[in-house]
Design a protein around this motif. Structure first.
Motif, PDB file in Angstrom:
ATOM      1  N   HIS A  33      30.215  -1.089  10.758  1.00 55.98           N
ATOM      2  CA  HIS A  33      30.793  -2.009   9.782  1.00 55.98           C
ATOM      3  C   HIS A  33      31.382  -3.201  10.525  1.00 55.98           C
ATOM      4  O   HIS A  33      31.856  -3.056  11.661  1.00 55.98           O
ATOM      5  CB  HIS A  33      31.924  -1.348   8.995  1.00 55.98           C
TER       6      HIS A  33
ATOM      7  N   TYR B  65      26.644  -2.148   6.991  1.00 61.54           N
ATOM      8  CA  TYR B  65      25.239  -2.293   7.356  1.00 61.54           C
ATOM      9  C   TYR B  65      24.333  -1.247   6.736  1.00 61.54           C
ATOM     10  O   TYR B  65      23.141  -1.455   6.615  1.00 61.54           O
ATOM     11  CB  TYR B  65      25.102  -2.304   8.888  1.00 61.54           C
ATOM     12  N   GLU B  66      24.904  -0.128   6.320  1.00 56.68           N
ATOM     13  CA  GLU B  66      24.097   0.908   5.675  1.00 56.68           C
ATOM     14  C   GLU B  66      24.178   0.733   4.159  1.00 56.68           C
ATOM     15  O   GLU B  66      25.250   0.489   3.606  1.00 56.68           O
ATOM     16  CB  GLU B  66      24.589   2.295   6.090  1.00 56.68           C
ATOM     17  N   LYS B  67      23.036   0.873   3.504  1.00 54.15           N
ATOM     18  CA  LYS B  67      22.949   0.655   2.063  1.00 54.15           C
ATOM     19  C   LYS B  67      23.955   1.505   1.282  1.00 54.15           C
ATOM     20  O   LYS B  67      24.591   1.033   0.345  1.00 54.15           O
ATOM     21  CB  LYS B  67      21.521   0.935   1.601  1.00 54.15           C
ATOM     22  N   SER B  68      24.130   2.733   1.701  1.00 53.84           N
ATOM     23  CA  SER B  68      25.031   3.648   0.986  1.00 53.84           C
ATOM     24  C   SER B  68      26.508   3.262   1.127  1.00 53.84           C
ATOM     25  O   SER B  68      27.346   3.767   0.388  1.00 53.84           O
ATOM     26  CB  SER B  68      24.836   5.078   1.477  1.00 53.84           C
ATOM     27  N   GLN B  69      26.827   2.370   2.051  1.00 54.98           N
ATOM     28  CA  GLN B  69      28.211   1.983   2.300  1.00 54.98           C
ATOM     29  C   GLN B  69      28.553   0.595   1.755  1.00 54.98           C
ATOM     30  O   GLN B  69      29.676   0.123   1.898  1.00 54.98           O
ATOM     31  CB  GLN B  69      28.491   2.025   3.807  1.00 54.98           C
ATOM     32  N   LYS B  70      27.610  -0.071   1.115  1.00 56.09           N
ATOM     33  CA  LYS B  70      27.799  -1.435   0.612  1.00 56.09           C
ATOM     34  C   LYS B  70      28.970  -1.552  -0.371  1.00 56.09           C
ATOM     35  O   LYS B  70      29.573  -2.602  -0.508  1.00 56.09           O
ATOM     36  CB  LYS B  70      26.518  -1.964  -0.046  1.00 56.09           C
ATOM     37  N   TYR B  71      29.287  -0.467  -1.070  1.00 52.50           N
ATOM     38  CA  TYR B  71      30.394  -0.500  -2.040  1.00 52.50           C
ATOM     39  C   TYR B  71      31.735  -0.828  -1.389  1.00 52.50           C
ATOM     40  O   TYR B  71      32.675  -1.262  -2.054  1.00 52.50           O
ATOM     41  CB  TYR B  71      30.489   0.824  -2.812  1.00 52.50           C
TER      42      TYR B  71
ATOM     43  N   GLU C  25      32.294  -3.191   0.881  1.00 49.62           N
ATOM     44  CA  GLU C  25      32.426  -4.606   1.238  1.00 49.62           C
ATOM     45  C   GLU C  25      33.474  -5.305   0.366  1.00 49.62           C
ATOM     46  O   GLU C  25      33.471  -5.166  -0.858  1.00 49.62           O
ATOM     47  CB  GLU C  25      31.082  -5.319   1.132  1.00 49.62           C
TER      48      GLU C  25
END
Length: 128
Positions: A65, A87-93, A95
């Motif tokens: 991140h 950077y990982e799609k599953s962690q975008k929430y 941001e």
């Protein structure tokens, strides 16, 4: 240094443990299941009265991140960090959200300060 303008929040709030500056309202808690080096941490949609440090890439338990540490705008105490990029799609929430370390704030689970409630029209003493 210029004049310091602080936002005062109403309702059930989290405050800086050192200077009692308002930081967030309980309605903005996204998760209470975060962990940091010092124990529990909470993820918030919105945090006020903080200033960010330098952005840096940091490898965390959930991947890489870009984050910026956040500090109390009044006393300068370290409080946690803000997620700038996940950077990982599953962690975008994450941001744009901020993490406050539990041992750095007073709030609903504090030992001596269960809820810091500020209702509309209430005033604080000037010499805290």
């Amino acid at each position: 240094m210029g004049r310091l303008f602080l936002l005062n929040l109403e309702g059930k709030i989290y405050c800086c443990k050192h200077c009692k500056t308002h930081l967030a309202v309980c309605e903005d808690v996204v998760s209470k299941s975060f962990q940091c080096r010092h124990g529990k941490a909470y993820l918030f949609n919105k945090v006020v009265n903080v200033c960010p440090g330098e952005k840096e890439d940091r490898m965390m338990m959930t991947g890489l991140h870009t984050v910026a540490d956040i500090y109390c705008i009044k006393c300068g105490s370290y409080l946690g960090w803000k997620y700038e990029v996940a950077y990982e799609k599953s962690q975008k929430y994450k941001e744009g959200k901020s993490v406050l370390e539990r041992f750095k704030v007073s709030g609903p689970e504090g030992s001596n300060n269960n809820w810091v409630a500020h209702e509309a029209g209430a005033s604080d003493p000037e010499d805290d």
